[in-house]
Design an enzyme around this catalytic site. Structure first.
Site, PDB file in Angstrom:
ATOM      1  N   SER A   6       0.878  -1.170   0.000  1.00 59.94           N
ATOM      2  CA  SER A   6       0.000   0.000   0.000  1.00 59.94           C
ATOM      3  C   SER A   6       0.915   1.220   0.000  1.00 59.94           C
ATOM      4  CB  SER A   6      -0.940  -0.012   1.211  1.00 59.94           C
ATOM      5  OG  SER A   6      -0.202  -0.224   2.402  1.00 59.94           O
ATOM      6  N   GLU A   8       1.282   5.568   0.630  1.00 62.02           N
ATOM      7  CA  GLU A   8       0.697   6.744   1.289  1.00 62.02           C
ATOM      8  C   GLU A   8       1.103   8.045   0.594  1.00 62.02           C
ATOM      9  OE1 GLU A   8       0.728   6.567   5.589  1.00 62.02           O
ATOM     10  OE2 GLU A   8       1.366   8.666   5.683  1.00 62.02           O
ATOM     11  N   HIS A  67      -6.997   9.080   5.724  1.00 60.06           N
ATOM     12  CA  HIS A  67      -6.649   9.048   7.134  1.00 60.06           C
ATOM     13  C   HIS A  67      -7.649   9.984   7.813  1.00 60.06           C
ATOM     14  CE1 HIS A  67      -2.158   7.791   6.623  1.00 60.06           C
ATOM     15  NE2 HIS A  67      -2.892   7.340   5.626  1.00 60.06           N
ATOM     16  N   ARG A  97      -5.291   9.277  16.347  1.00 58.63           N
ATOM     17  CA  ARG A  97      -5.530  10.381  17.264  1.00 58.63           C
ATOM     18  C   ARG A  97      -5.054  11.680  16.628  1.00 58.63           C
ATOM     19  NH1 ARG A  97      -1.761  11.703  22.322  1.00 58.63           N
ATOM     20  NH2 ARG A  97      -0.530  12.361  20.532  1.00 58.63           N
ATOM     21  N   GLY A  98      -3.831  11.660  16.044  1.00 62.79           N
ATOM     22  CA  GLY A  98      -3.224  12.888  15.527  1.00 62.79           C
ATOM     23  C   GLY A  98      -2.575  13.664  16.655  1.00 62.79           C
ATOM     24  N   ASP A  99      -2.063  14.819  16.323  1.00 64.96           N
ATOM     25  CA  ASP A  99      -1.413  15.692  17.311  1.00 64.96           C
ATOM     26  C   ASP A  99      -2.099  17.046  17.266  1.00 64.96           C
ATOM     27  OD1 ASP A  99       0.733  13.910  18.201  1.00 64.96           O
ATOM     28  OD2 ASP A  99       1.402  14.078  16.119  1.00 64.96           O
ATOM     29  N   ALA A 113      -6.915   7.376  20.001  1.00 67.17           N
ATOM     30  CA  ALA A 113      -7.407   6.727  18.783  1.00 67.17           C
ATOM     31  C   ALA A 113      -8.380   5.585  19.076  1.00 67.17           C
ATOM     32  CB  ALA A 113      -6.233   6.232  17.954  1.00 67.17           C
ATOM     33  N   ALA A 142       4.681   7.859  24.869  1.00 67.49           N
ATOM     34  CA  ALA A 142       4.248   6.692  25.660  1.00 67.49           C
ATOM     35  C   ALA A 142       4.898   6.712  27.044  1.00 67.49           C
ATOM     36  CB  ALA A 142       4.623   5.414  24.920  1.00 67.49           C
ATOM     37  N   ARG A 154      -5.713  -1.830  22.868  1.00 65.15           N
ATOM     38  CA  ARG A 154      -7.025  -1.191  23.057  1.00 65.15           C
ATOM     39  C   ARG A 154      -7.656  -0.829  21.713  1.00 65.15           C
ATOM     40  NH1 ARG A 154      -7.359   1.313  28.477  1.00 65.15           N
ATOM     41  NH2 ARG A 154      -5.186   1.603  29.039  1.00 65.15           N
ATOM     42  N   GLN A 166       4.679   2.963  12.285  1.00 69.37           N
ATOM     43  CA  GLN A 166       5.602   4.064  12.030  1.00 69.37           C
ATOM     44  C   GLN A 166       6.812   3.460  11.315  1.00 69.37           C
ATOM     45  OE1 GLN A 166       6.377   6.921  11.224  1.00 69.37           O
ATOM     46  NE2 GLN A 166       5.756   7.972  13.110  1.00 69.37           N
ATOM     47  N   PHE A 206      12.966  14.787  10.409  1.00 72.87           N
ATOM     48  CA  PHE A 206      11.652  14.175  10.546  1.00 72.87           C
ATOM     49  C   PHE A 206      11.692  13.057  11.610  1.00 72.87           C
ATOM     50  CE2 PHE A 206       8.129  11.796   8.226  1.00 72.87           C
ATOM     51  CZ  PHE A 206       7.178  12.740   8.557  1.00 72.87           C
ATOM     52  N   HIS A 256       3.898  -1.010   3.649  1.00 71.35           N
ATOM     53  CA  HIS A 256       3.188   0.252   3.411  1.00 71.35           C
ATOM     54  C   HIS A 256       4.241   1.333   3.155  1.00 71.35           C
ATOM     55  CE1 HIS A 256      -0.051   3.267   3.947  1.00 71.35           C
ATOM     56  NE2 HIS A 256       0.853   3.990   4.590  1.00 71.35           N
TER      57      HIS A 256
HETATM   58  P1  FAD Z   1      -2.947   6.812  19.989  1.00 69.50           P
HETATM   59  O1  FAD Z   1      -3.047   5.394  19.588  1.00 69.50           O
HETATM   60  O2  FAD Z   1      -4.135   7.430  20.651  1.00 69.50           O
HETATM   61  O3  FAD Z   1      -1.655   6.934  20.954  1.00 69.50           O
HETATM   62  C1  FAD Z   1      -1.127   8.215  21.292  1.00 69.50           C
HETATM   63  C2  FAD Z   1      -0.391   8.135  22.618  1.00 69.50           C
HETATM   64  O4  FAD Z   1      -1.326   7.986  23.692  1.00 69.50           O
HETATM   65  C3  FAD Z   1       0.565   6.931  22.762  1.00 69.50           C
HETATM   66  O5  FAD Z   1       1.654   7.346  23.526  1.00 69.50           O
HETATM   67  C4  FAD Z   1      -0.264   5.899  23.498  1.00 69.50           C
HETATM   68  O6  FAD Z   1       0.528   5.003  24.272  1.00 69.50           O
HETATM   69  C5  FAD Z   1      -1.143   6.762  24.389  1.00 69.50           C
HETATM   70  N1  FAD Z   1      -2.501   6.195  24.555  1.00 69.50           N
HETATM   71  C6  FAD Z   1      -3.255   5.629  23.579  1.00 69.50           C
HETATM   72  N2  FAD Z   1      -4.455   5.249  24.067  1.00 69.50           N
HETATM   73  C7  FAD Z   1      -4.457   5.570  25.381  1.00 69.50           C
HETATM   74  C8  FAD Z   1      -5.423   5.432  26.414  1.00 69.50           C
HETATM   75  N3  FAD Z   1      -6.633   4.898  26.165  1.00 69.50           N
HETATM   76  N4  FAD Z   1      -5.081   5.878  27.662  1.00 69.50           N
HETATM   77  C9  FAD Z   1      -3.875   6.428  27.894  1.00 69.50           C
HETATM   78  N5  FAD Z   1      -2.919   6.589  26.947  1.00 69.50           N
HETATM   79  C10 FAD Z   1      -3.209   6.178  25.703  1.00 69.50           C
HETATM   80  N6  FAD Z   1      -0.798  12.165  11.937  1.00 69.50           N
HETATM   81  C11 FAD Z   1      -1.619  13.057  11.330  1.00 69.50           C
HETATM   82  O7  FAD Z   1      -1.803  14.169  11.855  1.00 69.50           O
HETATM   83  N7  FAD Z   1      -2.243  12.775  10.145  1.00 69.50           N
HETATM   84  C12 FAD Z   1      -2.094  11.583   9.526  1.00 69.50           C
HETATM   85  O8  FAD Z   1      -2.678  11.346   8.467  1.00 69.50           O
HETATM   86  C13 FAD Z   1      -1.235  10.599  10.145  1.00 69.50           C
HETATM   87  N8  FAD Z   1      -1.076   9.376   9.585  1.00 69.50           N
HETATM   88  C14 FAD Z   1      -0.303   8.427  10.248  1.00 69.50           C
HETATM   89  C15 FAD Z   1      -0.227   7.139   9.697  1.00 69.50           C
HETATM   90  C16 FAD Z   1       0.537   6.160  10.338  1.00 69.50           C
HETATM   91  C17 FAD Z   1       0.601   4.774   9.729  1.00 69.50           C
HETATM   92  C18 FAD Z   1       1.253   6.481  11.537  1.00 69.50           C
HETATM   93  C19 FAD Z   1       2.115   5.432  12.199  1.00 69.50           C
HETATM   94  C20 FAD Z   1       1.159   7.751  12.076  1.00 69.50           C
HETATM   95  C21 FAD Z   1       0.369   8.742  11.461  1.00 69.50           C
HETATM   96  N9  FAD Z   1       0.213  10.024  11.992  1.00 69.50           N
HETATM   97  C22 FAD Z   1      -0.598  10.946  11.368  1.00 69.50           C
HETATM   98  C23 FAD Z   1       0.909  10.397  13.234  1.00 69.50           C
HETATM   99  C24 FAD Z   1       0.012  10.200  14.491  1.00 69.50           C
HETATM  100  O9  FAD Z   1      -1.136  11.011  14.387  1.00 69.50           O
HETATM  101  C25 FAD Z   1       0.819  10.586  15.726  1.00 69.50           C
HETATM  102  O10 FAD Z   1       1.859   9.647  15.910  1.00 69.50           O
HETATM  103  C26 FAD Z   1       0.022  10.770  17.002  1.00 69.50           C
HETATM  104  O11 FAD Z   1       0.899  11.356  17.976  1.00 69.50           O
HETATM  105  C27 FAD Z   1      -0.545   9.505  17.607  1.00 69.50           C
HETATM  106  O12 FAD Z   1      -1.607   9.020  16.905  1.00 69.50           O
HETATM  107  P2  FAD Z   1      -2.171   7.536  17.253  1.00 69.50           P
HETATM  108  O13 FAD Z   1      -3.371   7.334  16.442  1.00 69.50           O
HETATM  109  O14 FAD Z   1      -1.080   6.560  17.164  1.00 69.50           O
HETATM  110  O15 FAD Z   1      -2.566   7.793  18.780  1.00 69.50           O
END
Ligand code: FAD
Length: 275
Positions: A6, A8, A67, A97-99, A113, A142, A154, A166, A206, A256
């Site tokens: 795939s 991106e 996404h 989740r994003g940032d 997320a 984390a 989860r 990543q 990066f 990917h």
């Molecule tokens: P989560 O899974 O929510 O995790 C974020 C942090 O919170 C981690 O440290 C985790 O351990 C902690 N956490 C998770 N769940 C819980 C909980 N229930 N309780 C307590 N702590 C928790 N960013 C963008 O802005 N746009 C994009 O399109 C994008 N695409 C991406 C695609 C891929 C394949 C990857 C790997 C990353 C991408 N990112 C993107 C980056 C991503 O948004 C960031 O890494 C962001 O900081 C975390 O997103 P996540 O969905 O992994 O978050």
């Protein structure tokens, strides 16, 4: 060796960028990727462009997945996006989740997320194949590797269908992550994210930001090339192709590619892999 792949993209900012992406998509289509995905800017900043890019790719006859990040969003806003996606025939979403963008104070109605994945499942049942992110070298925020792994689980327990990691250059980290996830009972495919290397300085910047490690032996070698772009490209292709080959041999369910909207490096790596 024919791993599923795939690819991106990020949504182009201009019409010219979109035109260029059309050509890139056509060139990459020879690889017959399972899908192309399109990133979503922090806090929804590229909402419309992400959708427009996905639709453009779909119009070219390919499977495309937006996404969708949830930080800073409301439930109503996400529901609206899901309705729009459904109306456009989209069947796959990369849920994140994003940032929170700097300056945006309101984190919105989703914290992590796993809450987005659950919301998508609650609202739309089995309509979407949901991809989530995984971090073999652990997410930079984390609390601990164990917590991060449990948080990954989860997302799967909330209904994720598969995961994309990543990028990384230490295959051991990926293998360890997959082993640990399997030991917790996670069975979904965990596809390694592959970052081809075109420019070392960009990659280094990066990688610092997203917590991906460039191993010392690679870093020192890239640094030794200085401005010699040809040598950077040649070494980058060798290292990343070898990584891909190793991952597929070790059972990775696919690859990917983070294409950075460029076709050349991904095409060359896949050609060397025999695709
Ligand atoms: P989560 O899974 O929510 O995790 C974020 C942090 O919170 C981690 O440290 C985790 O351990 C902690 N956490 C998770 N769940 C819980 C909980 N229930 N309780 C307590 N702590 C928790 N960013 C963008 O802005 N746009 C994009 O399109 C994008 N695409 C991406 C695609 C891929 C394949 C990857 C790997 C990353 C991408 N990112 C993107 C980056 C991503 O948004 C960031 O890494 C962001 O900081 C975390 O997103 P996540 O969905 O992994 O978050």
């Amino acid at each position: 060796m024919k791993p599923e792949i795939s690819i991106e993209f990020f949504p182009p900012q201009t019409n010219e960028g979109m035109e260029k992406l059309r050509t890139t998509v056509s060139r990459l289509a020879v690889l017959e990727p399972e899908f192309f995905s399109v990133t979503y800017g922090a806090g929804g900043s590229t909402r419309d462009r992400t959708l427009a890019t996905v639709m453009e790719i779909a119009a070219q006859g390919h499977s495309a997945a937006p996404h969708l990040s949830c930080i800073g969003s409301t439930r109503d806003g996400v529901r609206e996006m899901l309705t729009t996606f459904a109306g456009q025939g989209i069947r796959r979403i990369v849920a994140l989740r994003g940032d929170l963008p700097s300056g945006m104070a309101d984190a919105g109605e989703f914290r992590y997320a796993n809450e987005l994945v659950k919301f998508i499942r609650d609202e739309t049942g089995d309509r979407y194949h949901i991809e989530v992110a995984a971090y073999p070298e652990w997410h930079p925020q984390a609390k601990s590797p164990r917590e991060d792994l449990l948080n990954f689980k989860r997302k799967v327990d909330a209904g994720a269908s598969s995961a994309i990691t990543q990028y990384f250059y230490n295959a051991d980290a990926y293998e360890h992550f997959v082993d640990q996830a399997r030991a917790l009972g996670v069975t979904v495919p965990i596809v390694p994210g592959i970052m081809p290397i075109g420019s070392f300085s960009k990659l280094a910047r990066f990688s610092d930001a997203c917590g991906a490690e460039i191993p010392r032996w690679m870093r020192r070698k890239f640094e030794s090339f200085g401005d010699d772009a040809e040598s950077v490209r040649a070494f980058g292709l060798d290292v990343v192709t070898e990584l891909c080959r190793h991952l597929v041999d070790c059972g990775a369910p696919g690859l990917h590619f983070y294409s950075m909207n460029q076709a050349g490096l991904t095409l060359e790596i896949c050609r060397r892999l025999g695709r």
